[in-house]
Design an enzyme around this catalytic site. Structure first.
Site, PDB file in Angstrom:
ATOM      1  N   SER A  31      57.313  57.372  20.133  1.00 11.93           N
ATOM      2  CA  SER A  31      56.389  57.093  21.215  1.00 11.93           C
ATOM      3  C   SER A  31      55.001  56.964  20.599  1.00 11.93           C
ATOM      4  O   SER A  31      54.479  57.917  20.030  1.00 11.93           O
ATOM      5  CB  SER A  31      56.425  58.225  22.243  1.00 11.93           C
ATOM      6  OG  SER A  31      55.504  57.963  23.261  1.00 11.93           O
TER       7      SER A  31
ATOM      8  N   MET B  69      25.272  32.091  36.703  1.00 10.59           N
ATOM      9  CA  MET B  69      24.661  30.882  36.180  1.00 10.59           C
ATOM     10  C   MET B  69      23.655  30.359  37.208  1.00 10.59           C
ATOM     11  O   MET B  69      23.743  30.670  38.387  1.00 10.59           O
ATOM     12  CB  MET B  69      25.741  29.835  35.917  1.00 10.59           C
ATOM     13  CG  MET B  69      26.854  30.339  35.025  1.00 10.59           C
ATOM     14  SD  MET B  69      26.271  30.888  33.394  1.00 10.59           S
ATOM     15  CE  MET B  69      25.543  29.366  32.834  1.00 10.59           C
TER      16      MET B  69
ATOM     17  N   LYS C 139      34.007  24.196  38.286  1.00  9.99           N
ATOM     18  CA  LYS C 139      33.344  23.411  39.323  1.00  9.99           C
ATOM     19  C   LYS C 139      33.563  21.921  39.083  1.00  9.99           C
ATOM     20  O   LYS C 139      33.950  21.187  39.992  1.00  9.99           O
ATOM     21  CB  LYS C 139      31.849  23.745  39.342  1.00  9.99           C
ATOM     22  CG  LYS C 139      31.105  23.132  40.499  1.00  9.99           C
ATOM     23  CD  LYS C 139      29.676  23.689  40.621  1.00  9.99           C
ATOM     24  CE  LYS C 139      29.669  25.171  40.885  1.00  9.99           C
ATOM     25  NZ  LYS C 139      28.395  25.688  41.425  1.00  9.99           N
TER      26      LYS C 139
ATOM     27  N   CYS D 293      52.683  56.004  24.906  1.00  9.21           N
ATOM     28  CA  CYS D 293      52.315  56.966  25.942  1.00  9.21           C
ATOM     29  C   CYS D 293      50.823  57.287  25.931  1.00  9.21           C
ATOM     30  O   CYS D 293      50.402  58.289  26.460  1.00  9.21           O
ATOM     31  CB  CYS D 293      53.140  58.241  25.801  1.00  9.21           C
ATOM     32  SG  CYS D 293      52.840  59.137  24.281  1.00  9.21           S
TER      33      CYS D 293
ATOM     34  N   ARG E  47      37.332  26.287  44.537  1.00 11.02           N
ATOM     35  CA  ARG E  47      37.849  27.073  43.406  1.00 11.02           C
ATOM     36  C   ARG E  47      38.832  28.093  43.964  1.00 11.02           C
ATOM     37  O   ARG E  47      38.849  28.344  45.175  1.00 11.02           O
ATOM     38  CB  ARG E  47      36.716  27.784  42.664  1.00 11.02           C
ATOM     39  CG  ARG E  47      35.924  28.703  43.562  1.00 11.02           C
ATOM     40  CD  ARG E  47      34.717  29.287  42.852  1.00 11.02           C
ATOM     41  NE  ARG E  47      33.945  30.119  43.789  1.00 11.02           N
ATOM     42  CZ  ARG E  47      32.771  30.661  43.518  1.00 11.02           C
ATOM     43  NH1 ARG E  47      32.194  30.437  42.365  1.00 11.02           N
ATOM     44  NH2 ARG E  47      32.160  31.413  44.406  1.00 11.02           N
TER      45      ARG E  47
ATOM     46  N   TYR F 109      59.544  50.760  26.275  1.00 12.02           N
ATOM     47  CA  TYR F 109      58.906  51.244  27.493  1.00 12.02           C
ATOM     48  C   TYR F 109      57.428  51.530  27.283  1.00 12.02           C
ATOM     49  O   TYR F 109      56.963  51.646  26.149  1.00 12.02           O
ATOM     50  CB  TYR F 109      59.613  52.506  28.018  1.00 12.02           C
ATOM     51  CG  TYR F 109      59.424  53.742  27.162  1.00 12.02           C
ATOM     52  CD1 TYR F 109      58.334  54.597  27.373  1.00 12.02           C
ATOM     53  CD2 TYR F 109      60.316  54.061  26.164  1.00 12.02           C
ATOM     54  CE1 TYR F 109      58.154  55.722  26.586  1.00 12.02           C
ATOM     55  CE2 TYR F 109      60.147  55.190  25.371  1.00 12.02           C
ATOM     56  CZ  TYR F 109      59.061  56.013  25.583  1.00 12.02           C
ATOM     57  OH  TYR F 109      58.876  57.122  24.806  1.00 12.02           O
TER      58      TYR F 109
ATOM     59  N   HIS G 218      26.527  38.473  47.341  1.00 13.24           N
ATOM     60  CA  HIS G 218      26.718  38.971  45.982  1.00 13.24           C
ATOM     61  C   HIS G 218      27.422  40.315  45.985  1.00 13.24           C
ATOM     62  O   HIS G 218      28.409  40.546  45.284  1.00 13.24           O
ATOM     63  CB  HIS G 218      25.354  39.084  45.286  1.00 13.24           C
ATOM     64  CG  HIS G 218      25.443  39.623  43.897  1.00 13.24           C
ATOM     65  ND1 HIS G 218      25.279  40.962  43.614  1.00 13.24           N
ATOM     66  CD2 HIS G 218      25.721  39.010  42.728  1.00 13.24           C
ATOM     67  CE1 HIS G 218      25.433  41.142  42.319  1.00 13.24           C
ATOM     68  NE2 HIS G 218      25.700  39.973  41.752  1.00 13.24           N
TER      69      HIS G 218
ATOM     70  N   GLY H 205      27.031  33.958  40.730  1.00 12.68           N
ATOM     71  CA  GLY H 205      25.665  34.462  40.629  1.00 12.68           C
ATOM     72  C   GLY H 205      25.126  34.558  39.216  1.00 12.68           C
ATOM     73  O   GLY H 205      23.964  34.877  39.024  1.00 12.68           O
TER      74      GLY H 205
ATOM     75  N   ARG I 235      23.960  21.925  38.370  1.00 11.31           N
ATOM     76  CA  ARG I 235      24.615  23.230  38.438  1.00 11.31           C
ATOM     77  C   ARG I 235      25.439  23.477  37.193  1.00 11.31           C
ATOM     78  O   ARG I 235      25.997  22.546  36.613  1.00 11.31           O
ATOM     79  CB  ARG I 235      25.592  23.282  39.613  1.00 11.31           C
ATOM     80  CG  ARG I 235      24.948  23.153  40.959  1.00 11.31           C
ATOM     81  CD  ARG I 235      26.041  23.202  42.004  1.00 11.31           C
ATOM     82  NE  ARG I 235      25.635  22.482  43.191  1.00 11.31           N
ATOM     83  CZ  ARG I 235      25.719  22.976  44.433  1.00 11.31           C
ATOM     84  NH1 ARG I 235      26.210  24.187  44.605  1.00 11.31           N
ATOM     85  NH2 ARG I 235      25.345  22.290  45.453  1.00 11.31           N
TER      86      ARG I 235
END
Lengths: 915, 915
Positions: free
Chosen positions: B794, B130, B49, B861, B363, B881, B478, B128, B119
């Site tokens: 693997s 803070m 903010k 895996c 934001r 992989y 919210h 929601g 704030r």
């Protein structure tokens, strides 16, 4: 200079050896005429027997000439599809020619036929495991020449008979029993009592039938060409390296499988040429007691294996002194020379051929733990060896024998027989008559294996039994030698007992003992006692044992502690030299009869209040436990592990409850059923599929901090109260099963809070430390972080082995045995620490932990803490201490000393590492 | 240039940050008058903010002046026993003076009282979580001044009322409900419908009662000194960082706990000054669909939190265009500037005070997965960002949303209400009305949480539910914001439903829906449907989704495979872009209904013959399975793991048998009982205390090589037969649970022997490889040795996590949740790979394996193969992989691309390591 014996760490050895293996170098080492190509230290290449023959030859002792085919040839043979190279075959042929020249005889000659023995000889002595062939070179022609030249046709035909039998069994793989059958039939039909009662004609007939048997079983005649006999025998010796029983022996004795065996080809000398010939085995000192006396046995007019095979009970050497005083004197002098030469007790074989002495083998003599200690101490006193040598002379695991119980002489004992005191200690068990039965019955209680004689095929049964009793065989019989190696009580050659295998019973002194009956053996006196004799613990604090351990204490760097949960065990441990308690398992305290009800109440509590009430009842009990430990261990550290096992271990068994609820339901007992069902429900809540990986260890303390708090309170209250009596108390609080540093931090917080409270209440402070078990791989891997919260690490190698291998100890016992059989594991990783996986984590954890906290104290408290090879590992990994069961404390003290001495002497092999 | 968003790896961040934390540097950053001391990239220091306010100020946007107290002050506050240093306090005081000057007002002045908002603002947006305080500076005096100056006493007193309520709740910790009670009572007694119906007198009365409440609860009067108010509010913002709900949010979103929050103190502007004032929230694009449209909501004559709190349902921005066309045009221009400036979709707050526009926050806007993909692709087309930027813009885990099912429109649907399409997808579940109930009921099936509105206290319930339905609140309420973040279907602001919490029901269109009734939600259209609607899978292959994944495929290095056991799953996987099968679990084939009987016969066989017969029946079935897989995966590798689970998993349950035997016994059914008993006996034989560490994996194949042989035969026969059809087949045979290289060697032998046999029979060769799972710590530690026998590794990170932590997945789910709650674990190690322990073994295993065999193929895996953070880990560890469940394949493809781009851009944080 005696080389230090290093038996463990087979792996590293193998690697080292592979490097310097001269696969294509010289493979034949000749000896004879006072000179040998080999040397005594070349055991790796020549085997123990070959090296001994070379050394004795060079030392001028009377050794029949011959040559050794090196172990490198055996390895080449296996790696080359079971063939030697042509060069090697030529090299062997040249050695035969040289032997022929030196002996003035020739293989297959009908003038002067050369007869040889062919024996195996590996680096490590493996009694009875490898096969031997005597009288090689005999055939239908040369037997007659031998007959003429010896002027004893009976002798010649007996040699031939033996040769065919040995060759047929070892080389041609015809079951020994088939030969025995023919021989026994011949004895019966000739009315012969002893083997020697058979005359020439009978022996000729036996030979004829043996040859027919060979023809029938191999579809070929018995090989008549002595050169062919020799090459076949040589290959058979190579192959005998890989028989199942050789493998079993190696596995049991941790000898690597890939060393290979040498082959010794040696001019025959005959102990069976008549009553002026003999063959025997002798020790330079008594192998059972260690007493400094020339000790051995012999058989007149006998050959080779007759003595050690235990078929005829041999005579003590003292008889030889009377029968052949000169030869005996020569033997005594040779024995003295051997011992001075080797700086160790020797076990040697000799043959007297027609009054002339020949040495056939010498090797370091096996001995009982008791003898090992005595000989080592005596030799230091005799200035033959240093104290460090002495420490290296005793196998640490043998020390446990000395702690074994002995027969309590204050009770009336019904002694029904007396045999040879072949291996000391007392054994009490139920009688079994076969090795297989021994294995089966051992599961339900101690057994004593009773055999006429034992053979290598019985080893698994001997391993399972607590004691061995044989009717035949001497102090050097198979049973005696193997039992001593195993540290097991053995009474051998007990001819007073009559065994009837078929009826599963034996009798002695008019009593009949049936399979399953209790008997007791006294291996130190040879007594066989009816029933269960009471035994008492031996006293290890006195004499040579204590002296050796004092030397060990001076030599070692590792501290040795004991695992003990109750004051009685702690007392035993301290008596055995423990320098503190490395692991006190508090759950054992929870399981005591007077506690279990409160423990269950705590677990089953449905309110915090009830739980606290139950814990409050446990508190004073735990406090008394700890007070007892602190007092016994005054001035020494006591490591107390907080509660570890899953809570359901303290509740009734789930399966039992399941069945009971069903039973009560079917019986319509609703009230009782509902009661049981309530307990079952809680048990079900706590039930886990894999409790070993479940809600246990510090996880309990984290979800129920009140349990940790109660235990910490009990510890600190006990510490303060004992300290108030002027006793020095050093409590170390150990948090189990930490996988993440924050677990430890949270538990530490609980402990520190309680400590502050108790110290304020008691107006007294006690120094303490908080540490953790390293028993999960993650703990070892993140040791640097964990060391931030821990003043000490104790490697819990039981659990660490379980998780590193993913093997549950509770479930995989048979699997591990199968793995050992298949050669996947060299040994049970729960007994000997796996240096590559678990060991790697120990090294890593120690190093990372110390990097974060240089003063971190590091120890080990798993089963491995009492295993000599694992103790050596711990020394090399730089640990501060090992902790083991009280009876293993002397073992660990000695093993730690040996590790330190080996390090000093640079005797370590390269560490194998996968890193 | 838009900074790349990096959300994972909180740990490494923390370390980095700690280093450059200027603990005693400048802590106040002023903004106002067209200039700001801070910059937009300083989110770490100023919070999102604060950084946005500074950036907007510097960009010349209309931002009310103020200052930001940096996060470093918050960290100092916590590290300093919840106090700021005197220097810091002075620095803040100077900023207040500067704000007073620039605004021409003064805190507490009775002339021109300065009113400010206070704030929080952390680095990562935490909606929601803070707390915010508006109208600070009001007291009994200044309220009158405000009343005079605004010429609206009602406005002034409403501000004061709100201030006391917010301050009382946030700073003084008086439950919100107590204020609400007073306010509702006032409304009732004044007959007011809306809040705005209360007149000045009523509000004065409310203020009086509020102050009395404060006095009663804090035993002190409401603080009248605005300086005191400010310092109390500042500290309360700091402390709100550590509320349980903030912690929960951070845990769920993987935000480190030690970043701290900034505090923004800003001149108040008022959206509640009358009908020419308003306050609103807008997005530069549609956050639900991603459509390029100016999108937002506003409330006339309202203040601050009224919009996002969802108390009044706001109006769409299109209405503003009509009501205040000039302001609307200005807003549109600002939105365009913001997007061009930030190169990303922005979510901003504005207030219109008496016709004048002020920007209060901007934001990066949260968006659904669908919107994220569309916006990323659109912005590439608009040349706002590169394709690589686009790839970094989409959270990989959001992609799964796009694969979620949608309502099948071909069925008749009973739509009972329509709300806002707040978060897309379809959800079918049973109705619950409280978050707690949602958690409880979710265990037995999907639930839909129905609330009037949601609050941060409902997050656990939203997490447990499959969908959320609210009666109030808009697209930025919210419920909507949080549901989108969770990728969960949400219908918000559905005013057509009447909820009765007490009766546990809601009604709509004359229907009453009770707790436990089924409803279906369509989050894409806002429809609420009675009963269980049928759903269909969405089509991920078309449009932007496919385009993004094509870009990902170009960017990534890691290959992505799928875990699939049957052809159908393999087909799905291939459709989602899998480049092979990384894990085919053959046991799933064993469990199929037509197989189980044969599997049981094999296990229960008491002769080898019977066992072989059972295996012979399984062979053709397995072969068909493999043929199907090979065909689907034509040209791609298929990794088949040999049988893994313990055999008793295929037999009836032990507990059931135990009870049944007992029941049959009590019923006297002897024959049936004996039958069951026989099965029970075998089950007992196979029973293990810790099956996870028991006789499973390759251990089965080693003790029963015939099972491995059968499976290998099925694989090779299938491969040959499919290859004969011209299909390219690439089988990879994987041996599970190897702990020692010799296990692998033995199993490899079996496989190779069968391969040779089958190839000879089929007169065809197929290239194949043999490798192993690395799923035990020992395998990773001895990877160099194992690589000697393995062509691929693997990592089975499920099992590896179990053994590394010593945690059973089957048992410790609740324990892990407790550990997360206690902060011991940051996240579930079975979901996100633990980089320090398990990851260390993965790194070590890969490195050691490759050192021994440079061409070793290495993959993973476990479940982690589809977790973005774990995929990044695998990329960095150099794996070849990852393999994951079919629906996670797109996630893994994107995560792999992001990892590669981050690496290229040097965006990696330092790896934390315990080494």
């Amino acid at each position: 200079m005696a080389p230090a014996r290093i038996k463990s760490r087979p792996k590293a050895k193998r690697k080292l050896k592979a490097k310097k293996d001269p696969a294509r170098g010289k493979i034949v080492y000749f000896f004879g005429g006072g000179k040998a190509a080999g040397r005594g230290h070349m055991k790796e290449l020549l085997g123990g027997k070959g090296a001994g023959l070379a050394e004795m030859t060079n030392a001028g002792l009377p050794v029949p000439p011959g040559f050794t085919i090196a172990t490198s040839a055996c390895r080449h043979y296996f790696n080359n599809g079971n063939r030697l190279s042509p060069t090697m075959i030529q090299e062997i042929a040249r050695a035969v020619v040289r032997l022929e020249k030196i002996s003035g005889q020739q293989l297959g000659s009908t003038d002067a036929p050369l007869l040889v023995s062919v024996r195996s000889g590996a680096k490590f002595s493996m009694p009875g495991m490898m096969d031997t062939i005597l009288n090689l070179g005999l055939n239908d022609q040369t037997v007659d020449v031998l007959s003429d030249r010896s002027q004893s046709p009976r002798f010649a035909w007996d040699c031939y008979r033996r040769f065919i039998q040995m060759f047929g069994n070892v080389v041609l793989e015809i079951p020994k029993e088939e030969f025995d059958q023919i021989f026994e039939d011949a004895k019966r039909s000739h009315g012969a009592q002893a083997d020697t009662d058979l005359d020439v004609a009978a022996l000729r007939q036996v030979v004829g039938e043996y040859k027919a048997l060979v023809q029938r079983r191999t579809e070929k005649p018995f090989p008549q060409n002595p050169h062919k006999q020799l090459s076949m025998a040589r290959d058979a010796v190579f192959c005998s390296w890989n028989t199942a029983r050789a493998r079993t022996y190696r596995r049991m004795h941790k000898i690597p499988d890939d060393l290979g065996t040498a082959v010794n080809v040696q001019l025959m000398v005959f102990g069976n040429l008549g009553e002026n010939s003999a063959t025997g085995v002798a020790f330079t000192r008594n192998p059972a007691t260690g007493d400094k006396e020339f000790y051995g046995e012999f058989l007149l007019n006998a050959q080779g294996e007759d003595v050690v095979a235990g078929i005829r009970t041999p005579l003590p050497l003292s008889k030889l002194a009377r029968l052949m005083p000169k030869v005996y004197q020569k033997l005594v002098r040779i024995a003295q020379r051997l011992e001075r030469h080797y700086h160790d007790m020797q076990d040697f074989e000799f043959t007297i051929q027609d009054g002339k002495l020949f040495m056939l083998q010498t090797r370091t003599g096996k001995r009982t733990g008791c003898a090992a200690v005595k000989i080592a101490c005596d030799m230091v006193r005799e200035k033959l060896i240093s104290t460090e040598d002495a420490l290296l002379r005793v196998e640490p695991s043998q020390l446990e024998q000395l702690l074994h119980p002995i027969i309590d002489e204050s009770q009336p004992l019904e002694v029904i027989a007396k045999g040879l005191p072949a291996s000391p200690g007392a054994a009490v068990g139920r009688v079994v008559f076969t090795a297989d039965e021994a294995v089966t019955q051992a599961a339900s209680g101690p057994v004593i294996l009773v055999r006429k004689e034992t053979t290598p095929d019985d080893i698994h049964g001997m391993d399972a039994a607590v004691g061995i009793l044989t009717a035949r065989g001497g102090m050097t019989s198979h049973a005696a030698v193997v039992a001593r190696g195993m540290g097991k009580c053995c009474v051998a050659g007990c001819e007073a007992i009559q065994i009837n295998y078929e009826k599963h019973e034996f009798s002695a002194s008019g009593k009949t003992v049936r399979e399953g009956d209790w008997i007791s053996l006294d291996g130190s006196t040879g007594r066989v006692i009816l029933g269960q004799a009471k035994t008492i613990a031996s006293n290890p604090e006195s004499g040579e044992f204590a002296k050796l351990l004092r030397w060990a204490d001076q030599a070692r760097r590792l501290v040795v502690r004991a695992n003990a949960d109750i004051p009685r065990d702690a007392q035993v441990a301290r008596r055995f030299g423990a320098e503190g308690i490395g692991l006190c398992r508090t759950e054992h305290m929870f399981l005591a009869a007077d506690r279990l009800a409160h423990v269950r109440a705590m677990i089953l509590a449905d309110t915090d209040e009830k739980r606290r009430a139950a814990l409050a009842k446990l508190l004073p009990m735990q406090r008394e436990d700890f007070k007892g430990l602190f007092k016994v261990m005054a001035g020494l550290p006591v490591t107390i592990r907080l509660l570890d096992p899953p809570l359901h271990e303290f509740l009734p068994q789930r399966e039992t409850l399941l069945v009971e609820v069903e039973r009560l339901r079917s019986e319509g007992k609703t009230v009782e059923m509902e009661e049981k069902k309530a307990v079952l429900e809680r048990v079900e809540q706590l039930h886990e599929l894999n409790p070993m990986l479940g809600h246990r260890g510090c996880r309990l303390g984290i979800t129920s901090p009140e349990i940790s708090a109660m235990q910490a309170r009990a510890i600190f209250e006990a510490a303060c109260e004992v300290a108030a009596e002027g006793v020095q108390v050093i409590p170390e609080i150990m948090i189990p099963l930490v996988s993440h540093v924050r677990e430890l931090a949270l538990q530490r917080e609980v402990v520190e809070k309680v400590a502050a409270e108790v110290f304020a209440e008691k107006k007294r402070k006690v120094n303490y430390s908080v540490g953790t078990m390293i028993e999960l791989p993650r703990a070892a891997l993140t040791a640097a972080e964990i060391a931030g919260e821990a003043e000490f690490f104790s490697f819990g190698t039981n659990d660490l082995t379980q998780t590193t291998y993913g093997l549950s100890r509770d479930d995989t016992g048979p699997l591990i045995q199968e793995y050992i059989r298949l050669g996947i594991f060299k040994e049970d990783p729960f007994q000997v620490m796996d240096p590559d996986g678990v060991g790697e984590l120990v090294r890593m954890g120690t190093e990372r932990g110390r990097r974060a906290r240089p003063k971190l104290k590091v120890g080990i408290c798993g089963e491995h803490g009492g295993d000599p090879a694992s103790v050596e590992f711990c020394h090399r990994a730089g640990l501060d201490y090992v902790s083991c069961s009280p009876y293993r404390v002397p073992v660990a003290r000695l093993a730690a000393a040996q590790a330190a001495i080996k390090e000093k002497r640079g005797l370590y092999e390269q560490v194998s590492s996968t890193a």
